[in-house]
Design a protein around this motif. Structure first.
Motif, PDB file in Angstrom:
ATOM      1  N   ALA A  77       0.836  -1.205   0.000  1.00 31.94           N
ATOM      2  CA  ALA A  77       0.000   0.000   0.000  1.00 31.94           C
ATOM      3  C   ALA A  77       0.869   1.252   0.000  1.00 31.94           C
ATOM      4  O   ALA A  77       0.559   2.249  -0.664  1.00 31.94           O
ATOM      5  CB  ALA A  77      -0.940  -0.005   1.199  1.00 31.94           C
TER       6      ALA A  77
ATOM      7  N   HIS B 273       3.737   2.883  -3.501  1.00 29.73           N
ATOM      8  CA  HIS B 273       3.338   3.585  -4.717  1.00 29.73           C
ATOM      9  C   HIS B 273       3.552   5.079  -4.486  1.00 29.73           C
ATOM     10  O   HIS B 273       3.115   5.615  -3.471  1.00 29.73           O
ATOM     11  CB  HIS B 273       1.871   3.292  -5.026  1.00 29.73           C
ATOM     12  CG  HIS B 273       1.397   3.892  -6.306  1.00 29.73           C
ATOM     13  ND1 HIS B 273       1.157   5.236  -6.451  1.00 29.73           N
ATOM     14  CD2 HIS B 273       1.142   3.344  -7.506  1.00 29.73           C
ATOM     15  CE1 HIS B 273       0.769   5.474  -7.679  1.00 29.73           C
ATOM     16  NE2 HIS B 273       0.759   4.350  -8.343  1.00 29.73           N
TER      17      HIS B 273
ATOM     18  N   LYS C  74      -9.249   6.592  -4.804  1.00 30.19           N
ATOM     19  CA  LYS C  74      -8.944   5.163  -4.851  1.00 30.19           C
ATOM     20  C   LYS C  74      -7.675   4.839  -4.055  1.00 30.19           C
ATOM     21  O   LYS C  74      -7.625   3.840  -3.338  1.00 30.19           O
ATOM     22  CB  LYS C  74      -8.816   4.696  -6.297  1.00 30.19           C
ATOM     23  CG  LYS C  74     -10.145   4.195  -6.859  1.00 30.19           C
ATOM     24  CD  LYS C  74     -10.006   3.694  -8.292  1.00 30.19           C
ATOM     25  CE  LYS C  74     -10.552   4.702  -9.260  1.00 30.19           C
ATOM     26  NZ  LYS C  74     -10.626   4.241 -10.650  1.00 30.19           N
ATOM     27  N   HIS C  75      -6.672   5.688  -4.188  1.00 29.50           N
ATOM     28  CA  HIS C  75      -5.437   5.444  -3.440  1.00 29.50           C
ATOM     29  C   HIS C  75      -5.692   5.516  -1.937  1.00 29.50           C
ATOM     30  O   HIS C  75      -5.175   4.712  -1.166  1.00 29.50           O
ATOM     31  CB  HIS C  75      -4.371   6.465  -3.838  1.00 29.50           C
ATOM     32  CG  HIS C  75      -3.746   6.171  -5.166  1.00 29.50           C
ATOM     33  ND1 HIS C  75      -3.221   4.940  -5.485  1.00 29.50           N
ATOM     34  CD2 HIS C  75      -3.544   6.948  -6.251  1.00 29.50           C
ATOM     35  CE1 HIS C  75      -2.735   4.974  -6.719  1.00 29.50           C
ATOM     36  NE2 HIS C  75      -2.921   6.171  -7.210  1.00 29.50           N
TER      37      HIS C  75
ATOM     38  N   THR D  65       2.305   7.900  -5.426  1.00 31.57           N
ATOM     39  CA  THR D  65       1.187   8.772  -5.055  1.00 31.57           C
ATOM     40  C   THR D  65       0.690   8.468  -3.644  1.00 31.57           C
ATOM     41  O   THR D  65       0.451   9.378  -2.852  1.00 31.57           O
ATOM     42  CB  THR D  65       0.031   8.623  -6.057  1.00 31.57           C
ATOM     43  OG1 THR D  65       0.517   8.912  -7.368  1.00 31.57           O
ATOM     44  CG2 THR D  65      -1.092   9.578  -5.724  1.00 31.57           C
ATOM     45  N   ARG D  66       0.580   7.200  -3.337  1.00 33.79           N
ATOM     46  CA  ARG D  66       0.097   6.856  -1.993  1.00 33.79           C
ATOM     47  C   ARG D  66       1.093   7.290  -0.935  1.00 33.79           C
ATOM     48  O   ARG D  66       0.709   7.776   0.135  1.00 33.79           O
ATOM     49  CB  ARG D  66      -0.170   5.361  -1.892  1.00 33.79           C
ATOM     50  CG  ARG D  66      -1.425   4.936  -2.634  1.00 33.79           C
ATOM     51  CD  ARG D  66      -1.885   3.553  -2.247  1.00 33.79           C
ATOM     52  NE  ARG D  66      -0.988   2.509  -2.712  1.00 33.79           N
ATOM     53  CZ  ARG D  66      -1.141   1.856  -3.860  1.00 33.79           C
ATOM     54  NH1 ARG D  66      -2.147   2.148  -4.658  1.00 33.79           N
ATOM     55  NH2 ARG D  66      -0.311   0.917  -4.218  1.00 33.79           N
TER      56      ARG D  66
ATOM     57  N   VAL E 235      -7.097   2.368  -0.694  1.00 33.36           N
ATOM     58  CA  VAL E 235      -6.089   1.316  -0.534  1.00 33.36           C
ATOM     59  C   VAL E 235      -5.371   1.482   0.811  1.00 33.36           C
ATOM     60  O   VAL E 235      -5.182   0.512   1.561  1.00 33.36           O
ATOM     61  CB  VAL E 235      -5.062   1.357  -1.683  1.00 33.36           C
ATOM     62  CG1 VAL E 235      -3.906   0.404  -1.411  1.00 33.36           C
ATOM     63  CG2 VAL E 235      -5.730   1.000  -3.003  1.00 33.36           C
TER      64      VAL E 235
ATOM     65  N   ALA F  74      -8.587   9.205  -8.759  1.00 25.10           N
ATOM     66  CA  ALA F  74      -7.341   8.499  -8.465  1.00 25.10           C
ATOM     67  C   ALA F  74      -6.998   8.619  -6.987  1.00 25.10           C
ATOM     68  O   ALA F  74      -6.700   7.626  -6.317  1.00 25.10           O
ATOM     69  CB  ALA F  74      -6.209   9.046  -9.329  1.00 25.10           C
ATOM     70  N   VAL F  75      -7.066   9.858  -6.478  1.00 26.23           N
ATOM     71  CA  VAL F  75      -6.727  10.078  -5.074  1.00 26.23           C
ATOM     72  C   VAL F  75      -7.675   9.291  -4.173  1.00 26.23           C
ATOM     73  O   VAL F  75      -7.256   8.642  -3.210  1.00 26.23           O
ATOM     74  CB  VAL F  75      -6.777  11.584  -4.731  1.00 26.23           C
ATOM     75  CG1 VAL F  75      -6.722  11.804  -3.235  1.00 26.23           C
ATOM     76  CG2 VAL F  75      -5.626  12.300  -5.417  1.00 26.23           C
TER      77      VAL F  75
END
Lengths: 108, 108
Positions: free
Chosen positions: A20, A23, A56-57, A25-26, A60, A53-54
DNA sequence: TGGATATTTTACTATATAAGCAAATACGCA
DNA sequence: TGCGTATTTGCTTATATAGTAAAATATCCA
């Protein structure tokens, strides 16, 4: 192979947490949250990625147990759930320093 | 978005290290190496995956700067390069404990 | 040199993940 | 109720990753 079922599940869970954070961005989102809780809209602006996108990240990160969300009014605020991770990130930075140093040694 | 180039690269590197550990097989390999250096053949047996797979996973860990290899005779021995990771793993375990506890709370 | 073992690389296939856009949902307020 | 904002979800496409088998490389020993 010859591993107790529970232990295997445990390892898979640990790997999921690590993945998690694995990545860009995460990780950026997570590091931004070190400064305190933030709503999705602020995070999206800061990180410079699209809203979906944000979102969804963040989900996660949440499923991994790293952050919590809290809906207040129209906004959803996210915050870090387990502070010990900070040390961890410092360690990762040490890994990179270490690698950079020995790469430099090879060149020299 | 508006982020210095170096910082972005740094985040990407950190994410790469985390991602390297974010796979069950690689995490198992890594945890096995906590007990000391091991040759690929032993690791492949312990982890119960094919040779080529293990070799590739080890190379991912190596490129991330997490392990070092050392060829002696016909065998290649791998060992952990940055001990501070251990604390880190403990922290990840805390994340999972934490999550399990609150999941249980939801059920109760 | 030649054969055997250990390891890595390559090629191929299957699966998983990420990004972007459009639609759906949830909430607050007039 | 009905509109506007915040967020999530679904869908599609592109890319990345993992696993397997076969071939290539390296080292040891007879």
């Amino acid at each position: 192979m010859h591993m107790p079922r529970d232990e295997r599940l445990f390892i898979e869970e640990k790997a999921r947490v690590l993945k998690a954070l694995g990545h860009p961005t995460r990780l950026r989102l997570f590091e931004e949250l070190r400064n305190g809780e933030r709503c999705v809209c602020d995070l999206a602006t800061t990180v410079g990625a699209g809203f979906p996108a944000v979102s969804k990240h963040l989900s996660v990160l949440k499923q991994a147990g790293l952050v919590d969300d809290d809906k207040r009014g129209q906004q959803v605020f996210y915050k870090i759930r387990v502070p010990c991770i900070f040390q961890f990130i410092n360690c990762i930075e040490a890994v990179i320093e270490n690698r950079v140093r020995s790469d430099a040694a090879l060149v020299a």
